[in-house]
Design a protein around this motif. Structure first.
Motif, mmCIF file in Angstrom:
data_model
loop_
_atom_site.group_PDB
_atom_site.id
_atom_site.type_symbol
_atom_site.label_atom_id
_atom_site.label_comp_id
_atom_site.label_asym_id
_atom_site.label_seq_id
_atom_site.Cartn_x
_atom_site.Cartn_y
_atom_site.Cartn_z
ATOM 1 N N ARG A 508 0.853 -1.184 0.000
ATOM 2 C CA ARG A 508 0.000 0.000 0.000
ATOM 3 C C ARG A 508 0.893 1.239 0.000
ATOM 4 N NH1 ARG A 508 -5.257 -0.039 1.954
ATOM 5 N NH2 ARG A 508 -4.801 -2.036 2.952
ATOM 6 N N ALA A 509 0.565 2.254 -0.791
ATOM 7 C CA ALA A 509 1.343 3.495 -0.796
ATOM 8 C C ALA A 509 1.241 4.176 0.560
ATOM 9 C CB ALA A 509 0.849 4.433 -1.892
ATOM 10 N N MET A 510 2.327 4.780 0.999
ATOM 11 C CA MET A 510 2.378 5.350 2.331
ATOM 12 C C MET A 510 1.356 6.470 2.527
ATOM 13 S SD MET A 510 5.888 6.399 4.331
ATOM 14 C CE MET A 510 6.574 4.750 4.444
ATOM 15 N N ASP A 511 1.051 7.205 1.462
ATOM 16 C CA ASP A 511 0.085 8.293 1.598
ATOM 17 C C ASP A 511 -1.347 7.782 1.797
ATOM 18 O OD1 ASP A 511 0.250 7.375 -1.104
ATOM 19 O OD2 ASP A 511 -0.934 9.086 -1.739
ATOM 20 N N GLU A 512 -1.572 6.484 1.624
ATOM 21 C CA GLU A 512 -2.915 5.921 1.810
ATOM 22 C C GLU A 512 -3.211 5.590 3.272
ATOM 23 O OE1 GLU A 512 -3.599 2.601 -0.768
ATOM 24 O OE2 GLU A 512 -2.602 3.547 -2.465
ATOM 25 N N LEU A 513 -2.204 5.678 4.138
ATOM 26 C CA LEU A 513 -2.413 5.256 5.521
ATOM 27 C C LEU A 513 -3.415 6.161 6.237
ATOM 28 C CD1 LEU A 513 -1.708 3.300 7.764
ATOM 29 C CD2 LEU A 513 0.245 4.753 8.356
ATOM 30 N N ARG A 514 -3.337 7.454 6.005
ATOM 31 C CA ARG A 514 -4.292 8.361 6.652
ATOM 32 C C ARG A 514 -5.727 8.008 6.244
ATOM 33 N NH1 ARG A 514 -5.438 14.729 5.516
ATOM 34 N NH2 ARG A 514 -6.818 15.086 7.316
ATOM 35 N N GLY A 515 -5.937 7.804 4.957
ATOM 36 C CA GLY A 515 -7.270 7.428 4.495
ATOM 37 C C GLY A 515 -7.720 6.089 5.058
ATOM 38 N N LEU A 516 -6.768 5.134 5.197
ATOM 39 C CA LEU A 516 -7.114 3.828 5.769
ATOM 40 C C LEU A 516 -7.579 3.977 7.213
ATOM 41 C CD1 LEU A 516 -7.194 0.738 5.568
ATOM 42 C CD2 LEU A 516 -4.788 0.726 6.297
ATOM 43 N N LEU A 517 -6.890 4.796 7.991
ATOM 44 C CA LEU A 517 -7.296 5.008 9.373
ATOM 45 C C LEU A 517 -8.706 5.600 9.439
ATOM 46 C CD1 LEU A 517 -3.985 6.381 10.949
ATOM 47 C CD2 LEU A 517 -4.996 4.110 11.249
ATOM 48 N N HIS A 518 -9.027 6.466 8.502
ATOM 49 C CA HIS A 518 -10.379 7.042 8.499
ATOM 50 C C HIS A 518 -11.424 6.012 8.071
ATOM 51 C CE1 HIS A 518 -10.050 11.316 9.536
ATOM 52 N NE2 HIS A 518 -8.797 11.192 9.134
ATOM 53 N N ARG A 519 -11.071 5.126 7.150
ATOM 54 C CA ARG A 519 -12.027 4.085 6.778
ATOM 55 C C ARG A 519 -12.275 3.124 7.948
ATOM 56 N NH1 ARG A 519 -9.244 4.318 1.953
ATOM 57 N NH2 ARG A 519 -8.013 2.439 2.363
ATOM 58 N N LEU A 520 -11.233 2.853 8.725
ATOM 59 C CA LEU A 520 -11.364 1.890 9.824
ATOM 60 C C LEU A 520 -11.954 2.506 11.088
ATOM 61 C CD1 LEU A 520 -7.969 -0.042 9.536
ATOM 62 C CD2 LEU A 520 -10.108 -0.432 8.315
ATOM 63 N N TYR A 521 -11.624 3.779 11.349
ATOM 64 C CA TYR A 521 -11.993 4.370 12.632
ATOM 65 C C TYR A 521 -12.698 5.721 12.514
ATOM 66 C CZ TYR A 521 -8.358 1.045 14.002
ATOM 67 O OH TYR A 521 -7.590 -0.087 14.158
ATOM 68 N N GLY A 522 -12.949 6.172 11.276
ATOM 69 C CA GLY A 522 -13.505 7.501 11.071
ATOM 70 C C GLY A 522 -15.007 7.572 11.265
ATOM 71 N N VAL A 523 -15.560 8.712 10.883
ATOM 72 C CA VAL A 523 -16.975 8.987 11.095
ATOM 73 C C VAL A 523 -17.855 7.970 10.382
ATOM 74 C CG1 VAL A 523 -18.811 10.671 10.716
ATOM 75 C CG2 VAL A 523 -16.536 11.442 11.463
ATOM 76 N N GLU A 524 -17.520 7.665 9.130
ATOM 77 C CA GLU A 524 -18.359 6.743 8.352
ATOM 78 C C GLU A 524 -18.304 5.330 8.910
ATOM 79 O OE1 GLU A 524 -17.426 6.930 4.248
ATOM 80 O OE2 GLU A 524 -17.929 9.064 4.045
ATOM 81 N N ALA A 525 -17.177 4.961 9.531
ATOM 82 C CA ALA A 525 -17.055 3.610 10.094
ATOM 83 C C ALA A 525 -17.793 3.485 11.422
ATOM 84 C CB ALA A 525 -15.580 3.253 10.275
ATOM 85 N N HIS A 526 -18.147 4.630 11.999
ATOM 86 C CA HIS A 526 -18.808 4.588 13.310
ATOM 87 C C HIS A 526 -20.028 5.508 13.267
ATOM 88 C CE1 HIS A 526 -14.840 2.958 14.190
ATOM 89 N NE2 HIS A 526 -15.384 2.413 15.264
#
Length: 526
Positions: A508-526
């Motif tokens: 995974r590209a390093m710049d995708e980590l922020r977006g991954l954290l939001h998919r896993l723990y962000g507003v839409e995931a909760h």
């Protein structure tokens, strides 16, 4: 005729030398057709029609090509890529500072000055020979030169040199390649500038986006210097590093910690760690100093803002920062614990001014001063080249102000001399990296609980000149917590349980980590 052959010999040697950084000695051509064309054309050119100035121009272009080849050599050794005229001239002060720090001011000045004098003197000599080439007096000689000119130009224009290994146009290829890279980079930077002003997703906004799935939990983002996948895959590093990873996995299991691992593609190789940090924090691919500066000048929010929106105090633990750090102010950490604020009273161990274990020790002390959750970013440097001295973990209750590290005082003092010792660095790299991983693992087993998520990752691979053949840019990433529910989402997104990253999925590209954290723990995931 002797002067003509001498000129052809020197021009040919200079031009084929420009191919060595790109192709190596085995694959480089032995006859540079552009040199034949240049000499034949100048020999046939009328004496009073700017012939001398054309000769000087030809010499200048050859000198520029040699400087470009020198740039290719340096960037290949340090960055594992070819010289980029659009980006790399801005890196010259950094390169000179690195040279000074490694070799000392006097030796650095002598080396740089001697290299420039030799290149410029050679270029001036070739330019003079080209400008004063004798015009052939006999018709047969002029006919032969005309034939050589037409044949060489024809082979070049028709692209037939690729079918004849010992023929080529190395100088033209180098200048064309560097021009093409500069043009492509300019276009990419323009696109990046446009991206900074776009608002295609919430992450592009100037305000942070909360991560409710991590509310109330400490999050530690720890970058381990020069921790790349090559350390897990190549001898002689893989032995000690994999043994350490296996020991960490066993210790985590005994401590009741869950762990999953993956691979990330770093934007940099062999150095410039700030590009990796910025890519993770911003969610943008920041692979050059120019992009880094553009990002800092923009209002774009980062993970720091995201966690502050979530209720965290943001803390930077930066042992290698010992001067003013404007970028840290721009990024907006609540606290920056740099070299002076870490208050380390132990010995400076070579390049590594503050050992990793002490940084982890100070992190725990800083954490205990806050009632609210903490988002901490660490830049750990014990695994930084030239990997001397290689030290061992100390009992945690002995660390105090760092004086316990006095047992290694004086070790590594000659680190200036060790940068050129690739064989020695290859032997020390694995054990030094194993130490960095060991103290990170000990911190996790002692202090990571259900309310903590530790993200432990590499910033970039070590320099290609030390690793051997050019590596890719992949680095490991490990996520560790006492709460299995925090790790489970990573397992559903390509991570593998344990300390060994999967090899059968794309990194995974390093710049995708922020977006991954939001998919896993962000507003839409909760």
């Amino acid at each position: 005729m002797a002067r003509w052959w001498l000129t052809l010999l020197l021009v040919n040697l200079a031009l084929i030398a420009t191919a060595i950084p790109r192709l190596g000695i085995d694959a480089m051509p032995w006859l540079a057709l552009e040199g034949v064309v240049l000499i034949a054309m100048l020999s046939l050119w009328p004496r009073h029609h700017g012939r001398r100035w054309l000769g000087y121009l030809g010499g200048a272009l050859i000198t520029i090509a040699l400087l470009g080849a020198l740039g290719d050599t340096v960037t290949q050794e340090i960055r594992g890529r070819l010289f980029n005229p659009y980006l790399d001239p801005a890196q010259l002060p950094i390169f000179l500072a690195l040279l000074r720090d490694n070799l000392g001011l006097t030796l650095s000045l002598v080396l740089v000055t001697a290299t420039l004098i030799i290149l410029l003197a050679f270029g001036a000599g070739v330019a003079h020979l080209l400008a004063t080439l004798p015009r052939p007096r006999h018709a047969a000689a002029r006919t032969g030169l005309t034939g050589m000119l037409l044949l060489s130009a024809g082979l070049t224009l028709l692209g037939l040199t690729q079918h004849i290994p010992w023929l080529g146009t190395p100088g033209v290829s180098l200048l064309a390649g560097q021009t093409s890279r500069a043009y492509a980079t300019h276009a990419a930077v323009s696109d990046f500038e446009a991206r900074l002003t776009q608002r295609e997703s919430p992450l592009d906004a100037a305000q942070g986006q909360p991560l409710p799935g991590l509310a109330g939990r400490d999050v530690i983002l720890a970058f381990v210097e020069s921790y790349g996948m090559a350390a897990l895959e190549r001898a002689p590093f893989a032995g000690p590093v994999n043994a350490r990873l296996d020991a960490m996995a066993e210790a985590f299991a005994q401590a009741g910690l869950s762990v999953a691992s993956g691979r990330l593609m770093s934007p940099t190789l062999g150095g410039q760690s700030r590009l990796a940090h910025a890519s993770v924090l911003s969610g943008l691919w920041i692979d050059s100093t120019l992009r880094y500066d553009l990002f800092l000048d923009s209002p774009r929010a980062t993970l720091i803002d995201d966690f502050e929106q979530t209720g965290h105090t943001s803390v930077a633990m930066m042992p290698a920062i010992y001067r003013d750090w404007p970028a840290g102010q721009r990024l907006g950490y609540d606290e920056i614990h740099d070299d002076s604020r870490l208050d380390y009273r132990g010995p400076r161990l070579g390049w590594v001014t503050i050992p990793d274990q002490f940084v982890w020790h100070r992190l725990r002390q800083v954490r205990n001063t806050h009632h609210e959750p903490v988002f901490a970013e660490l830049a750990l440097i014990s695994s930084h080249a030239p990997w001397v001295p290689v030290i061992e973990p100390l009992p945690w209750d002995e660390l105090e102000d760092g004086k316990a590290f006095a047992r290694w005082e004086g070790d590594g003092r000659n680190f200036y001399e060790l940068w050129g010792d690739n064989a020695g660095m290859r032997q020390r790299y694995g054990p030094a990296l194993a130490y960095s991983l060991a103290v990170a693992g000990e911190y996790a087993t002692r202090f990571v609980e259900e309310d903590t998520l530790l993200i432990l990752m590499g910033d970039h691979q070590a320099a290609p000149g030390m690793l051997g053949f050019t590596p890719n840019k992949e680095v490991p990433i490990h996520v560790i917590s006492g709460d299995p529910a925090l790790i489970a989402p990573f397992l559903a997104h390509g991570f593998k349980r344990g300390m060994q990253p999967p090899r059968d999925t794309p990194a995974r590209a390093m710049d995708e980590l922020r977006g991954l954290l939001h998919r896993l723990y962000g507003v839409e995931a909760h």
